[in-house]
Every structure is written in C-alpha cells, then in structure tokens.
Design a protein around this motif. Sequence first.
Motif, PDB file in Angstrom:
ATOM      1  N   LEU A  34       2.635  -3.035   1.230  1.00 49.06           N
ATOM      2  CA  LEU A  34       2.334  -3.964   0.147  1.00 49.06           C
ATOM      3  C   LEU A  34       3.440  -5.007   0.128  1.00 49.06           C
ATOM      4  CD1 LEU A  34       1.461  -1.233  -2.488  1.00 49.06           C
ATOM      5  CD2 LEU A  34      -0.109  -2.449  -0.977  1.00 49.06           C
ATOM      6  N   ILE A  35       3.037  -6.272   0.155  1.00 55.12           N
ATOM      7  CA  ILE A  35       3.998  -7.363   0.295  1.00 55.12           C
ATOM      8  C   ILE A  35       3.754  -8.391  -0.792  1.00 55.12           C
ATOM      9  CG2 ILE A  35       4.871  -9.163   1.853  1.00 55.12           C
ATOM     10  CD1 ILE A  35       3.287  -7.492   4.082  1.00 55.12           C
ATOM     11  N   ASP A  36       4.819  -8.817  -1.453  1.00 58.32           N
ATOM     12  CA  ASP A  36       4.712  -9.980  -2.322  1.00 58.32           C
ATOM     13  C   ASP A  36       5.917 -10.876  -2.034  1.00 58.32           C
ATOM     14  OD1 ASP A  36       6.880  -9.065  -3.824  1.00 58.32           O
ATOM     15  OD2 ASP A  36       5.733  -8.645  -5.607  1.00 58.32           O
ATOM     16  N   ARG A  37       6.229 -11.763  -2.928  1.00 53.53           N
ATOM     17  CA  ARG A  37       7.274 -12.755  -2.670  1.00 53.53           C
ATOM     18  C   ARG A  37       8.648 -12.148  -2.416  1.00 53.53           C
ATOM     19  NH1 ARG A  37       5.606 -17.950  -4.095  1.00 53.53           N
ATOM     20  NH2 ARG A  37       7.725 -18.636  -4.507  1.00 53.53           N
ATOM     21  N   SER A  38       8.938 -10.988  -2.994  1.00 54.56           N
ATOM     22  CA  SER A  38      10.272 -10.419  -2.823  1.00 54.56           C
ATOM     23  C   SER A  38      10.261  -8.904  -2.636  1.00 54.56           C
ATOM     24  CB  SER A  38      11.152 -10.767  -4.024  1.00 54.56           C
ATOM     25  OG  SER A  38      10.663 -10.141  -5.188  1.00 54.56           O
ATOM     26  N   ALA A  39       9.134  -8.316  -2.365  1.00 53.60           N
ATOM     27  CA  ALA A  39       9.080  -6.863  -2.174  1.00 53.60           C
ATOM     28  C   ALA A  39       8.262  -6.516  -0.945  1.00 53.60           C
ATOM     29  CB  ALA A  39       8.485  -6.185  -3.405  1.00 53.60           C
ATOM     30  N   VAL A  40       8.753  -5.524  -0.201  1.00 54.20           N
ATOM     31  CA  VAL A  40       8.023  -4.958   0.927  1.00 54.20           C
ATOM     32  C   VAL A  40       8.052  -3.445   0.700  1.00 54.20           C
ATOM     33  CG1 VAL A  40       7.928  -4.658   3.429  1.00 54.20           C
ATOM     34  CG2 VAL A  40       8.727  -6.831   2.465  1.00 54.20           C
ATOM     35  N   GLU A  41       6.893  -2.887   0.365  1.00 52.95           N
ATOM     36  CA  GLU A  41       6.800  -1.472   0.055  1.00 52.95           C
ATOM     37  C   GLU A  41       5.880  -0.827   1.076  1.00 52.95           C
ATOM     38  OE1 GLU A  41       6.156   1.278  -3.901  1.00 52.95           O
ATOM     39  OE2 GLU A  41       5.683  -0.846  -3.992  1.00 52.95           O
ATOM     40  N   SER A  42       6.405   0.158   1.804  1.00 50.92           N
ATOM     41  CA  SER A  42       5.655   0.753   2.908  1.00 50.92           C
ATOM     42  C   SER A  42       5.501   2.249   2.734  1.00 50.92           C
ATOM     43  CB  SER A  42       6.374   0.471   4.235  1.00 50.92           C
ATOM     44  OG  SER A  42       6.455  -0.918   4.451  1.00 50.92           O
ATOM     45  N   PHE A  43       4.294   2.731   3.091  1.00 49.72           N
ATOM     46  CA  PHE A  43       3.955   4.140   3.025  1.00 49.72           C
ATOM     47  C   PHE A  43       3.480   4.552   4.411  1.00 49.72           C
ATOM     48  CE2 PHE A  43       3.259   2.115  -1.018  1.00 49.72           C
ATOM     49  CZ  PHE A  43       3.885   2.968  -1.918  1.00 49.72           C
ATOM     50  N   GLY A  44       4.225   5.416   5.067  1.00 49.20           N
ATOM     51  CA  GLY A  44       3.881   5.843   6.415  1.00 49.20           C
ATOM     52  C   GLY A  44       3.370   7.273   6.435  1.00 49.20           C
ATOM     53  N   GLY A  45       2.429   7.540   7.315  1.00 52.25           N
ATOM     54  CA  GLY A  45       1.911   8.896   7.466  1.00 52.25           C
ATOM     55  C   GLY A  45       1.248   9.422   6.222  1.00 52.25           C
ATOM     56  N   GLY A  46       0.494   8.576   5.541  1.00 51.92           N
ATOM     57  CA  GLY A  46      -0.193   9.001   4.330  1.00 51.92           C
ATOM     58  C   GLY A  46       0.740   9.255   3.159  1.00 51.92           C
ATOM     59  N   GLY A  47       1.900   8.614   3.181  1.00 47.50           N
ATOM     60  CA  GLY A  47       2.858   8.760   2.087  1.00 47.50           C
ATOM     61  C   GLY A  47       3.968   9.764   2.365  1.00 47.50           C
ATOM     62  N   ARG A  48       4.017  10.315   3.570  1.00 44.55           N
ATOM     63  CA  ARG A  48       5.092  11.265   3.893  1.00 44.55           C
ATOM     64  C   ARG A  48       6.447  10.586   4.008  1.00 44.55           C
ATOM     65  NH1 ARG A  48       2.285  14.439   8.731  1.00 44.55           N
ATOM     66  NH2 ARG A  48       1.008  12.568   8.756  1.00 44.55           N
ATOM     67  N   ALA A  49       6.439   9.280   4.267  1.00 41.25           N
ATOM     68  CA  ALA A  49       7.667   8.475   4.233  1.00 41.25           C
ATOM     69  C   ALA A  49       7.348   7.212   3.436  1.00 41.25           C
ATOM     70  CB  ALA A  49       8.135   8.112   5.641  1.00 41.25           C
ATOM     71  N   CYS A  50       8.200   6.880   2.483  1.00 35.65           N
ATOM     72  CA  CYS A  50       8.001   5.711   1.622  1.00 35.65           C
ATOM     73  C   CYS A  50       9.294   4.922   1.555  1.00 35.65           C
ATOM     74  CB  CYS A  50       7.613   6.124   0.208  1.00 35.65           C
ATOM     75  SG  CYS A  50       6.166   7.184   0.130  1.00 35.65           S
ATOM     76  N   ILE A  51       9.191   3.613   1.739  1.00 36.10           N
ATOM     77  CA  ILE A  51      10.365   2.745   1.663  1.00 36.10           C
ATOM     78  C   ILE A  51       9.997   1.525   0.840  1.00 36.10           C
ATOM     79  CG2 ILE A  51      12.018   1.343   2.937  1.00 36.10           C
ATOM     80  CD1 ILE A  51      11.506   3.175   5.368  1.00 36.10           C
ATOM     81  N   MET A  52      10.791   1.252  -0.183  1.00 35.24           N
ATOM     82  CA  MET A  52      10.618   0.048  -0.993  1.00 35.24           C
ATOM     83  C   MET A  52      11.855  -0.803  -0.796  1.00 35.24           C
ATOM     84  SD  MET A  52      11.032  -2.094  -3.515  1.00 35.24           S
ATOM     85  CE  MET A  52      10.106  -3.131  -4.557  1.00 35.24           C
ATOM     86  N   ALA A  53      11.678  -2.069  -0.483  1.00 36.78           N
ATOM     87  CA  ALA A  53      12.808  -2.954  -0.232  1.00 36.78           C
ATOM     88  C   ALA A  53      12.584  -4.307  -0.889  1.00 36.78           C
ATOM     89  CB  ALA A  53      12.995  -3.139   1.274  1.00 36.78           C
ATOM     90  N   ARG A  54      13.660  -4.894  -1.374  1.00 31.71           N
ATOM     91  CA  ARG A  54      13.626  -6.247  -1.931  1.00 31.71           C
ATOM     92  C   ARG A  54      14.136  -7.209  -0.867  1.00 31.71           C
ATOM     93  NH1 ARG A  54      12.388  -6.683  -7.532  1.00 31.71           N
ATOM     94  NH2 ARG A  54      12.337  -8.843  -6.872  1.00 31.71           N
ATOM     95  N   VAL A  55      13.414  -8.299  -0.682  1.00 32.06           N
ATOM     96  CA  VAL A  55      13.788  -9.332   0.291  1.00 32.06           C
ATOM     97  C   VAL A  55      13.678 -10.696  -0.374  1.00 32.06           C
ATOM     98  CG1 VAL A  55      13.096  -7.977   2.313  1.00 32.06           C
ATOM     99  CG2 VAL A  55      11.435  -9.447   1.212  1.00 32.06           C
ATOM    100  N   TYR A  56      14.450 -11.644   0.119  1.00 29.99           N
ATOM    101  CA  TYR A  56      14.455 -12.979  -0.488  1.00 29.99           C
ATOM    102  C   TYR A  56      14.423 -14.070   0.579  1.00 29.99           C
ATOM    103  CZ  TYR A  56      15.715 -10.156  -4.450  1.00 29.99           C
ATOM    104  OH  TYR A  56      15.704  -9.203  -5.431  1.00 29.99           O
TER     105      TYR A  56
END
Length: 155
Positions: free
Chosen positions: A92-114
């Motif tokens: 899921l991507i918006d202007r300042s966030a990249v949130e990723s769910f891998g393997g059906g949610g077994r790995a989740c990473i939320m990051a802020r980018v600018y």
Amino acid sequence: SWLLDTEKHCREADASVHGGLGPFGLVVLASDNMDEHTTVHFRVYKSEQKYMALLCSDLRRSSLRPGLYTPAYGGFFEYDLEKEKKISLRTLIDRSAVESFGGGGRACIMARVYPAAVVDGATHMYAFNNGSSTVKVSQLKAWSMTRAQVNVRKG
C-alpha cells in the motif's frame, strides 16, 4: 546470525545484488531518472531443512532531501517452496508511506518516505527480478484512490 540482523542483511544484499531466487519485487515511488526510489523485494534462502523468505523494504534511495532517516528494513518468514509455489506481496503506497505485507502477512513492514518526486506528481512503479531463477508475476493489480470528500455542516 543472518536471521538476527535482517536490516544489515537487507543493506548488504540489496535489490541490485544478483542472487538465485531473488531479489525480486517492486520499485515504488520512483522518479523519472530513478534518483529517488524505494524497493520492496524478496530473496528466498534454503536453510538446513526448510526455505526462508526475506522481505526487504529499502529506503536508502527513497529521497534526495537531506537529513532524513532512510534505513533498510527486513523480516524473515518460513516458506515452503515445494508446497506454496507462490509468494504474495501486498504493498500500500501513498505520498509518504509504503506498507508491505509479504507471504500473506507473515512479514509486515511499514515505512515513511519523503520523495521530492511526489510533490511533482511524477512517480512510477516497476516490477523487477535480479535473480538467476525465473519469477512469474501471476497477478498484478494497482488502484488509484480519489481524494477524500469532507462534508462540512454549516450552522
């Protein structure tokens, strides 16, 4: 020891370091000349009896703006290559966030980018595979969201 420091592993074996099964994934919020971009990618490793998938979100080239904290994040999860055959990635991507769910949610990473490119409205997304094994993208869906409409009640 590589399971304990996933961020270090994602920095050292980044998306440009060729491997066997991976790296493969997405380049998101990429500027026209790729000066700014964030990679979200997988690598698959075989440990003694099982496979492990590493999901990385690398922010190190996410912005040309000075002074930002732009690390590489990562998370391992067990993956049965013979049984599962596919690895899902939902980002899921918006202007300042990249949130990723891998393997059906077994790995989740939320990051802020600018990235500065977002201000210009000129960002791109690409799928890539820098591994020697063939990776098939069986399904790729992208949606654009419209602006929220706020109803303000007068009176």
